[in-house]
Design an enzyme around this catalytic site. Structure first.
Site, mmCIF file in Angstrom:
data_model
loop_
_atom_site.group_PDB
_atom_site.id
_atom_site.type_symbol
_atom_site.label_atom_id
_atom_site.label_comp_id
_atom_site.label_asym_id
_atom_site.label_seq_id
_atom_site.Cartn_x
_atom_site.Cartn_y
_atom_site.Cartn_z
ATOM 1 C CG ASP A 1 -11.644 -54.258 103.387
ATOM 2 O OD1 ASP A 1 -10.792 -53.806 104.159
ATOM 3 O OD2 ASP A 1 -11.363 -54.683 102.248
ATOM 4 C CG ASP B 1 -4.996 -47.983 100.354
ATOM 5 O OD1 ASP B 1 -4.555 -49.034 100.860
ATOM 6 O OD2 ASP B 1 -6.016 -47.392 100.790
#
Length: 254
Positions: A14, A133
């Site tokens: 990330d 997500d």
């Protein structure tokens, strides 16, 4: 779907402001290091793939960092997926041209579902990973979130994942926001339901804390396990994990 022949281990980078970061439940991000150095390390450790997510690109309304992608691509020799801030086919082309192998779309897939179909037609479905997500909002419902987990779309996950498959996605990257960074294990109910209801490969994400958790993801039907903290902080070395999985009669690339 049934597992592929080889179960894949995928470290996730990330990236925010050019640095690899890691948080819990998508917040409280801490700096982990340089993406090029970290990716190179995973290449040496025999990771099967690397996923690079520019996690603030969509929220900051900009494209993924092509220069960082180019630098990473020069250092590694394993498949490399990039996501973040991809809005159209030109963005996809620019990233693939920079050296990545697959494109991951999340928010843009919700906002423009035809992008999945168009991307699959132009670059091949094997290049299109749709990242989803999700957060549990009731006993039987998981909602889809976008913009790095900041916005609840109100869309039911079970409906969306089937639509994504029908539109031509090559793979699903499923992240449980409730489990993300907790190291309490993957959401196995979610993985079981998904693997039973779609035919394309499924990457489990959110919650890995032990080697056993990775094995559980496989047994729940995932084709690959994605993790960040346990690899970044060297709590689990990938060769050791692969030996463990191999000893459990799970086929991995050694």
């Amino acid at each position: 779907m049934e597992n592929n022949l080889v179960f894949r281990i995928i470290p996730c980078l990330d990236v925010k402001n050019g640095k690899v970061v890691k948080g819990v439940n998508f917040i409280d991000l801490k700096d982990v290091g340089n993406p090029v150095e970290i990716a190179s390390g995973y290449n040496i450790q025999m990771a099967d793939e690397i996923v690079f997510l520019d996690i603030t690109a969509t929220n900051e309304d900009r494209g993924a960092m092509v220069n960082v992608v180019k630098s990473v691509a020069k250092e590694i020799f394993i498949p490399f997926t990039v996501g973040g801030g991809i809005k159209n086919l030109q963005d996809m082309y620019n990233l693939l041209d920079s050296g990545c192998d697959k494109i991951s779309i999340n928010s843009s897939a919700i906002k423009t579902p035809s992008l999945i179909q168009d991307g699959a037609k132009r670059f091949g479905s094997q290049c299109i990973v749709v990242a989803i997500d999700v957060k549990k909002v009731s006993e039987t419902r998981w909602n889809v979130f976008i913009n790095g987990g900041r916005i609840d779309t109100g869309i039911d996950y079970f409906d969306w994942v089937k639509e994504v498959e029908n539109l031509g996605a090559g793979e699903i990257l499923l992240t449980s926001m409730d489990r993300d960074g907790t190291k309490n294990g993957y959401d196995l109910d979610l993985l079981r339901w998904t693997s039973s209801n779609i035919k394309i490969p499924l990457i489990a994400s959110g919650g890995a804390g032990t080697m056993e958790h990775i094995k559980e993801a496989y047994l729940a039907g995932a084709n690959a396990a994605l993790a960040a903290s346990i690899f970044h902080y060297k709590e689990i070395e990938i060769p050791v994990l692969k030996k463990y999985l191999n000893d459990c009669n799970i086929s991995v690339r050694i």
